[in-house]
Scaffold this motif. Structure first.
Motif, short mmCIF file in Angstrom:
data_model
loop_
_atom_site.label_atom_id
_atom_site.label_comp_id
_atom_site.label_asym_id
_atom_site.label_seq_id
_atom_site.Cartn_x
_atom_site.Cartn_y
_atom_site.Cartn_z
N LYS A 178 20.91 -10.12 -7.47
CA LYS A 178 21.35 -8.77 -7.05
C LYS A 178 20.85 -8.48 -5.63
CE LYS A 178 21.53 -6.26 -11.41
NZ LYS A 178 20.69 -5.43 -12.25
N ALA A 179 19.61 -8.89 -5.37
CA ALA A 179 19.04 -8.66 -4.03
C ALA A 179 19.84 -9.43 -2.98
CB ALA A 179 17.57 -9.09 -4.01
N ILE A 180 20.16 -10.68 -3.33
CA ILE A 180 20.97 -11.49 -2.38
C ILE A 180 22.29 -10.77 -2.12
CG2 ILE A 180 22.30 -13.64 -2.14
CD1 ILE A 180 20.07 -15.11 -3.64
N ASP A 181 22.92 -10.28 -3.20
CA ASP A 181 24.23 -9.60 -3.03
C ASP A 181 24.12 -8.40 -2.10
OD1 ASP A 181 25.38 -11.42 -4.65
OD2 ASP A 181 25.39 -10.18 -6.46
N LYS B 126 0.82 -1.22 0.00
CA LYS B 126 0.00 0.00 0.00
C LYS B 126 0.86 1.26 0.00
CE LYS B 126 -2.72 2.05 3.34
NZ LYS B 126 -3.15 1.88 4.71
N VAL B 127 1.93 1.23 0.75
CA VAL B 127 2.69 2.45 1.00
C VAL B 127 3.81 2.69 -0.02
CG1 VAL B 127 4.24 3.50 2.71
CG2 VAL B 127 2.20 2.30 3.48
N SER B 128 4.32 1.61 -0.63
CA SER B 128 5.56 1.74 -1.42
C SER B 128 5.40 2.53 -2.71
CB SER B 128 6.10 0.35 -1.76
OG SER B 128 6.46 -0.31 -0.59
N ARG B 129 6.39 3.41 -2.95
CA ARG B 129 6.42 4.17 -4.21
C ARG B 129 7.71 3.88 -4.98
NH1 ARG B 129 2.17 4.40 -3.16
NH2 ARG B 129 0.86 5.92 -2.14
N SER B 130 8.63 3.12 -4.36
CA SER B 130 9.89 2.79 -5.05
C SER B 130 10.21 1.31 -4.85
CB SER B 130 11.02 3.65 -4.49
OG SER B 130 11.12 3.43 -3.10
N ASN B 131 11.11 0.77 -5.69
CA ASN B 131 11.46 -0.66 -5.61
C ASN B 131 12.04 -1.02 -4.25
OD1 ASN B 131 10.65 -0.72 -8.20
ND2 ASN B 131 12.71 -0.87 -9.09
N LYS B 132 11.71 -2.22 -3.81
CA LYS B 132 12.19 -2.61 -2.47
C LYS B 132 12.58 -4.08 -2.42
CE LYS B 132 9.41 0.92 -0.33
NZ LYS B 132 10.38 1.99 -0.43
N ILE B 133 13.51 -4.35 -1.52
CA ILE B 133 13.86 -5.74 -1.23
C ILE B 133 13.18 -6.08 0.11
CG2 ILE B 133 15.73 -7.34 -0.65
CD1 ILE B 133 17.58 -5.51 -2.34
N ILE B 134 12.39 -7.14 0.09
CA ILE B 134 11.68 -7.53 1.32
C ILE B 134 12.37 -8.77 1.90
CG2 ILE B 134 9.41 -8.16 2.28
CD1 ILE B 134 9.51 -5.45 0.69
N VAL B 135 12.74 -8.67 3.15
CA VAL B 135 13.48 -9.78 3.77
C VAL B 135 12.61 -10.43 4.85
CG1 VAL B 135 15.61 -10.44 4.96
CG2 VAL B 135 15.59 -8.41 3.48
#
Ligand code: NAD
Ligand code: UGA
Length: 461
Positions: free
Chosen positions: A191-194, A120-129
């Motif tokens: 890339k996210a893992i890195d 709902k809140v995100s406006r930019s790319n994100k990595i979720i852990v």
């Protein structure tokens, strides 16, 4: 992707300490720990470091160093979700108490609420852990929620389960046996893992950072806990056999553990393991196996819990029988309420179950714990038995004030403070006949005199 801002949802026993270390070791990254529990956040922000909501040796020093430098605690969940490049979900995943899987499956409602909120809140790319312990393939569900609620953003999901144990959390975080990171086998996934590997590499040697696919990472966490708990149930099951045969469980445990293939860790006999995770994670494993039609696998792991319940009840009975057979005043001093030493966490502590069994037999209890508050004890007892007899419970700040009136002491947590008591003096002051339950046996004054008072304090000195 170079991470500049991290948000961690959940400021509990995992989120708080883990993010404190990440912030300490990565001074150029801002770490925002958010929680919907305003009291908890206020406690994390408290000037007096003794008031932090989590007690862990070494934690306050790290918080002192990083807080308000690059470590922040806030209730403004939306603001920091939006600001972050990487979001850890570190919320609770308790056993479901209703609906499908009730009593076994992990309740993912908090994890799912986080995913919805992030979408709902995100406006930019994100990595979720995923930091929370979750059933295998939960990351798939998180992804579905994210994509179906927000089509404009690229979300990469990683699994990074936490292996810290309470009481030694800071050391476990500082020198982990391994850091496990699972991710998608795609260019973006790698890339996210890195990015996450880079964060941990600021203090963890690369050889200790293990990368896998998502499902392996999720399942490894559940099964690591199951293995640890299984060792405790194995040794606890043998403790009963020892009592019947004259063998000494500590000698047997030592002899087994000296085999380098077996190793000596997690072979300490106890009143049963406690803590928020072993039971819930094994129940979850049993549920997963059963859902897949693997009944024999489910039964195998369920036995670990059956032995744990048996051990708690068996020891409760020992105390109750000792009181009845010796016609003692029905009153016990319980030393220790936390589920292990060096934590203020009481979730699933064996002490709660033993206390409840005593109360059900009209035995009154006095409780002392160096780090647990009266309100928590009341909460735990109510939680297990809403009708518990309050008049039979007394919480004390000083354990031995009324010692001359007591025949029985039960040590439930192996706090160093208890090991270091002057037991000879305590015993001399106790009402006779005096009995002490050391988490293993019930010993009387004469037996302890023979063994020596040094030995005393859960036999762990
Ligand atoms: P916890 O209950 O101490 O903390 C969880 C926090 O999440 C709570 O403060 C709660 O208010 C907050 N929360 C829940 N939903 C939220 C939401 N939607 N928005 C904001 N805040 C929210 O739990 P914990 O012991 O830190 O465990 C967290 C996870 O880590 C669990 O899955 C657990 O199995 C796993 N784990 C725990 C340990 C441990 O030693 N406690 C170790 C390894 C893994
Ligand atoms: C456990 C695991 O050790 C962690 O790796 C894991 O991250 C964590 O669960 C989790 O997922 O929550 P924790 O429950 O904090 O950590 O503490 P442990 O040291 O594992 O002790 C758990 C219980 O087992 C305690 O009640 C302890 O007294 C008991 N125990 C432990 C024994 O009875 N005998 C032993 O030999 C060891």
């Amino acid at each position: 992707m170079k991470i500049k801002n991290i948000c961690c949802i959940g400021a509990g026993y995992v989120g708080g300490p883990t993010m404190s270390i990440i912030a300490q070791k990565n001074p150029k990254i801002n770490v925002y720990v958010v929680d919907m529990n305003a009291n908890k956040i206020a406690a994390w922000n408290s000037k007096n470091l003794k008031n932090l909501p989590v007690f862990e040796p070494g934690l306050s020093k790290v918080v002192k160093q990083a807080r308000n430098r690059n470590l922040f605690f806030s209730t403004d969940v939306d603001k920091y979700i939006e600001k972050a490049d990487m979001i850890f979900i570190s919320v609770n995943t308790p056993t479901k108490i209703s609906g499908k899987g009730k009593g076994y499956a992990a309740d993912l409602k908090y994890v799912e609420a986080c995913a919805k909120q992030i979408a709902k809140v995100s406006r930019s790319n994100k990595i979720i852990v995923e930091k929370s312990t979750v059933p295998v393939r939960t990351s798939e569900k998180i992804k579905e929620i994210l994509i179906s609620n927000n089509t404009h953003i690229d979300f990469q999901i990683l699994s990074n389960p936490e292996f810290l144990a309470e009481g030694t959390a800071m050391r476990d975080l500082e020198i982990p046996d391994r850091v496990l990171i699972g991710g998608d086998n795609t260019i973006e996934g790698k890339k996210a893992i890195d990015s996450l590997v880079e964060i941990y590499s600021s203090w963890v040697p690369k050889k200790n950072i293990l990368t896998t696919n998502l499902w392996s990472s999720e399942l490894s966490k559940l099964t690591a806990n199951a293995f640890l708990a299984q060792r405790i149930s194995s040794i606890n099951s043998l403790s009963e056999l020892c009592e019947e045969t004259g063998a000494d469980i500590e000698e047997v445990s030592k002899a087994i553990g000296m085999d380098s293939r077996i190793g000596s860790n997690f072979l300490k006999t106890s009143v049963g393991f406690g803590g928020s995770c072993f039971q819930k994670d094994i129940l979850n494993l049993v549920y997963i196996a059963r859902s897949l039609g693997l009944e024999k696998v489910a039964e195998y792991w369920e036995q670990v819990l059956i032995i744990n319940n048996h051990q708690r009840n068996r020891f409760s009975k020992k105390i109750i029988n000792c009181i009845k057979e010796n016609n003692l005043k029905p009153q016990v001093l319980i030393l220790g309420w936390a589920f292990k030493k060096n934590t203020n966490d009481t979730r699933e502590s064996a002490a709660i179950y033993v206390a409840n069994n005593l109360l059900n037999n009209n035995i009154s209890i006095q409780i002392y714990d160096p780090k647990v508050k009266k309100e928590q004890v009341n909460f735990d007892l109510l939680n297990l038995n809403p009708g518990y007899e309050k008049s039979l419970v007394n919480f004390v700040d000083e354990p031995f004030l009324k010692i001359s009136d007591l025949n029985v002491i039960a040590i439930m947590t192996e706090w160093d403070e208890f090991i270091n008591f002057d037991w000879e003096t305590v015993f001399n002051k106790m009402k006779k006949p005096a009995y002490i339950f050391d988490g293993r046996n019930i010993l009387n004054f004469e037996e302890i005199k023979k063994i020596g008072f040094n030995y005393f304090g859960l036999g762990r000195k």
